[in-house]
Design a protein around this motif. Sequence first.
Motif, PDB file in Angstrom:
ATOM      1  N   ALA A 243       0.788  -1.149  -0.004  1.00 13.60           N
ATOM      2  CA  ALA A 243       0.086  -0.011   0.188  1.00 13.60           C
ATOM      3  C   ALA A 243       0.905   1.257  -0.070  1.00 13.60           C
ATOM      4  O   ALA A 243       0.690   2.369  -0.820  1.00 13.60           O
ATOM      5  CB  ALA A 243      -1.027  -0.007   1.165  1.00 13.60           C
ATOM      6  N   MET A 244       2.089   1.247   0.707  1.00 17.84           N
ATOM      7  CA  MET A 244       2.786   2.395   0.862  1.00 17.84           C
ATOM      8  C   MET A 244       3.496   2.757  -0.350  1.00 17.84           C
ATOM      9  O   MET A 244       3.594   3.774  -0.859  1.00 17.84           O
ATOM     10  CB  MET A 244       3.844   2.328   1.995  1.00 17.84           C
ATOM     11  N   GLU A 245       3.987   1.455  -1.233  1.00 19.64           N
ATOM     12  CA  GLU A 245       4.756   1.529  -2.527  1.00 19.64           C
ATOM     13  C   GLU A 245       3.707   2.519  -3.528  1.00 19.64           C
ATOM     14  O   GLU A 245       4.193   3.313  -4.388  1.00 19.64           O
ATOM     15  CB  GLU A 245       4.875   0.267  -2.913  1.00 19.64           C
ATOM     16  N   VAL A 246       2.536   2.020  -3.596  1.00 18.37           N
ATOM     17  CA  VAL A 246       1.555   2.554  -4.380  1.00 18.37           C
ATOM     18  C   VAL A 246       1.127   3.886  -4.111  1.00 18.37           C
ATOM     19  O   VAL A 246       1.262   4.937  -4.887  1.00 18.37           O
ATOM     20  CB  VAL A 246       0.238   1.588  -4.730  1.00 18.37           C
ATOM     21  N   ALA A 247       1.120   4.290  -2.717  1.00 25.95           N
ATOM     22  CA  ALA A 247       0.816   5.330  -2.598  1.00 25.95           C
ATOM     23  C   ALA A 247       1.894   6.562  -2.787  1.00 25.95           C
ATOM     24  O   ALA A 247       1.706   7.655  -3.012  1.00 25.95           O
ATOM     25  CB  ALA A 247       0.571   5.509  -0.879  1.00 25.95           C
ATOM     26  N   ASN A 248       3.339   5.854  -2.753  1.00 28.74           N
ATOM     27  CA  ASN A 248       4.224   6.995  -2.874  1.00 28.74           C
ATOM     28  C   ASN A 248       4.203   7.112  -4.477  1.00 28.74           C
ATOM     29  O   ASN A 248       4.765   8.200  -4.930  1.00 28.74           O
ATOM     30  CB  ASN A 248       5.587   6.088  -2.503  1.00 28.74           C
ATOM     31  N   GLU A 249       3.846   6.029  -5.341  1.00 27.42           N
ATOM     32  CA  GLU A 249       3.722   6.240  -6.892  1.00 27.42           C
ATOM     33  C   GLU A 249       2.926   7.426  -7.024  1.00 27.42           C
ATOM     34  O   GLU A 249       3.190   8.191  -7.730  1.00 27.42           O
ATOM     35  CB  GLU A 249       3.493   4.852  -7.667  1.00 27.42           C
ATOM     36  N   ILE A 250       1.783   7.119  -6.185  1.00 26.45           N
ATOM     37  CA  ILE A 250       0.548   8.281  -6.689  1.00 26.45           C
ATOM     38  C   ILE A 250       1.143   9.799  -6.128  1.00 26.45           C
ATOM     39  O   ILE A 250       1.065  10.700  -6.815  1.00 26.45           O
ATOM     40  CB  ILE A 250      -0.454   8.000  -5.845  1.00 26.45           C
ATOM     41  N   SER A 251       1.809   9.667  -5.022  1.00 33.57           N
ATOM     42  CA  SER A 251       2.512  10.946  -4.553  1.00 33.57           C
ATOM     43  C   SER A 251       3.427  11.617  -5.341  1.00 33.57           C
ATOM     44  O   SER A 251       3.832  12.748  -5.082  1.00 33.57           O
ATOM     45  CB  SER A 251       2.809  10.769  -3.173  1.00 33.57           C
ATOM     46  N   ASN A 252       4.104  10.932  -6.144  1.00 33.10           N
ATOM     47  CA  ASN A 252       5.045  11.415  -7.065  1.00 33.10           C
ATOM     48  C   ASN A 252       4.694  11.930  -8.410  1.00 33.10           C
ATOM     49  O   ASN A 252       5.490  12.126  -9.089  1.00 33.10           O
ATOM     50  CB  ASN A 252       6.147  10.076  -7.295  1.00 33.10           C
ATOM     51  N   VAL A 253       3.397  12.120  -8.610  1.00 32.05           N
ATOM     52  CA  VAL A 253       3.094  12.562  -9.998  1.00 32.05           C
ATOM     53  C   VAL A 253       2.183  13.658  -9.557  1.00 32.05           C
ATOM     54  O   VAL A 253       1.940  13.961  -8.332  1.00 32.05           O
ATOM     55  CB  VAL A 253       2.232  11.530 -10.640  1.00 32.05           C
ATOM     56  N   SER A 254       1.711  14.462 -10.497  1.00 36.30           N
ATOM     57  CA  SER A 254       1.203  15.691 -10.113  1.00 36.30           C
ATOM     58  C   SER A 254      -0.062  15.631  -9.456  1.00 36.30           C
ATOM     59  O   SER A 254      -0.904  14.914  -9.983  1.00 36.30           O
ATOM     60  CB  SER A 254       0.808  16.463 -11.503  1.00 36.30           C
ATOM     61  N   ASP A 292       2.430  22.074 -13.922  1.00 32.66           N
ATOM     62  CA  ASP A 292       2.633  20.410 -13.748  1.00 32.66           C
ATOM     63  C   ASP A 292       2.956  19.717 -15.050  1.00 32.66           C
ATOM     64  O   ASP A 292       3.522  18.784 -14.901  1.00 32.66           O
ATOM     65  CB  ASP A 292       1.571  20.039 -12.713  1.00 32.66           C
ATOM     66  N   LEU A 293       2.138  20.412 -16.197  1.00 28.81           N
ATOM     67  CA  LEU A 293       2.574  19.720 -17.351  1.00 28.81           C
ATOM     68  C   LEU A 293       4.286  19.664 -17.948  1.00 28.81           C
ATOM     69  O   LEU A 293       4.660  18.734 -17.936  1.00 28.81           O
ATOM     70  CB  LEU A 293       1.794  20.367 -18.541  1.00 28.81           C
ATOM     71  N   MET A 294       4.893  20.921 -17.638  1.00 33.84           N
ATOM     72  CA  MET A 294       6.025  20.930 -17.898  1.00 33.84           C
ATOM     73  C   MET A 294       7.090  20.154 -17.100  1.00 33.84           C
ATOM     74  O   MET A 294       7.950  19.452 -17.326  1.00 33.84           O
ATOM     75  CB  MET A 294       6.568  22.287 -18.037  1.00 33.84           C
ATOM     76  N   ARG A 295       6.625  20.239 -15.767  1.00 37.25           N
ATOM     77  CA  ARG A 295       7.252  19.493 -14.590  1.00 37.25           C
ATOM     78  C   ARG A 295       7.167  17.969 -14.958  1.00 37.25           C
ATOM     79  O   ARG A 295       8.141  17.212 -14.603  1.00 37.25           O
ATOM     80  CB  ARG A 295       6.933  19.791 -13.077  1.00 37.25           C
ATOM     81  N   ARG A 307       9.865  18.776  -8.444  1.00 32.81           N
ATOM     82  CA  ARG A 307       8.913  18.498  -7.316  1.00 32.81           C
ATOM     83  C   ARG A 307       7.894  19.274  -7.737  1.00 32.81           C
ATOM     84  O   ARG A 307       7.697  20.305  -8.322  1.00 32.81           O
ATOM     85  CB  ARG A 307       9.467  19.236  -6.128  1.00 32.81           C
ATOM     86  N   PHE A 308       6.534  18.764  -7.513  1.00 31.70           N
ATOM     87  CA  PHE A 308       5.241  19.248  -7.654  1.00 31.70           C
ATOM     88  C   PHE A 308       4.952  20.166  -6.515  1.00 31.70           C
ATOM     89  O   PHE A 308       4.922  19.516  -5.338  1.00 31.70           O
ATOM     90  CB  PHE A 308       4.392  18.248  -7.898  1.00 31.70           C
TER      91      PHE A 308
END
Length: 317
Positions: A243-254, A292-295, A307-308
């Motif tokens: 759950a933490m692994e997927v939550a981190n993936e979500i947190s690392n996008v815009s 966030d598009l360019m980022r 960073r977003f």
Amino acid sequence: TIHIMSTTTTPPFPLPPNSYPHPIYNNQFQHLLIYNAPKESSPHVIFVALNRPQKRNAIHAPMWVEMHKAFTTLGTNGDDIRCIILLGIGKAFCAGIDFTDSAFGLQDTNNNNDESEADVARRAMSFYPQIKQMQHAFTSLETSCPLPIIAAMHGYCVGAGVDLACCTDIRYCCDESVFSIREVKLGLAADIGTLQRLPKLIGHSSFLKELCYTGNDFDAVDARRIGFVSRVEPSVPSLISKAMEVANEISNVSPVAVVGTKKSLLYSRDHAVEEGLDHVALMNMSGLMTDDLMRSLLKKGGDEDVRFEPLLSHSRL
């Protein structure tokens, strides 16, 4: 006064060892724990834990009120939380409604007070707002909380626990998890959302109706087979880790993209395709103007320093 709990205290099972109480939110609740995930690895992830382990997290009236407060607050105050993991402290995720709580009106049908002597129509009209309040508390996970919510379920998840899980975005469980749409065995039709949401999650299958009409248990294998959960883990630690692994993936996008995606998915679930297309077009009129598009392009190109920015606090009267 805010009393900040020591971060050296071992978190209760199944919270991960390096998690720690949120310095503001955790002090606002008695029956929920609000814990930050380890800051070094998961700075934007938070745990919301049902905290009545002696009752296997059966939900009584105060916990219901707290859940509504929590999910209308988290992610709306400029707190830079980007994903929530929902779990239960102790041996189970949630054992359903705590029917020993007299607030649910099932204890005193034979007493002689004025309310019990009122006719059926008046008593029904009196009870209806409470049912709606309970429904709204769970619906707040969808409509009031802008963040994706991952349910990490272990042990029993029955009755209102299934209602609650249906409101989350992603559902994982352990191989020992047991589920039940238990309400018919208690003499009532489920009324907090399972009968409305679960068919949209897994389809109007024969097996779904069997579960709803019988109240029988189903296990992790069946939960995965019908699509109620998307992952089954062999242990509770591996469940929380995934759950933490997927939550981190979500947190690392815009976060702008993630919040917009949640809104569009929920709207499209309850509307026709063309209406859903209009809805996302209206959102993206402004959403496509985000930096966030360019980022995102820079990050995709390998720039590790991208960073977003946090989302702003929601404006309120």
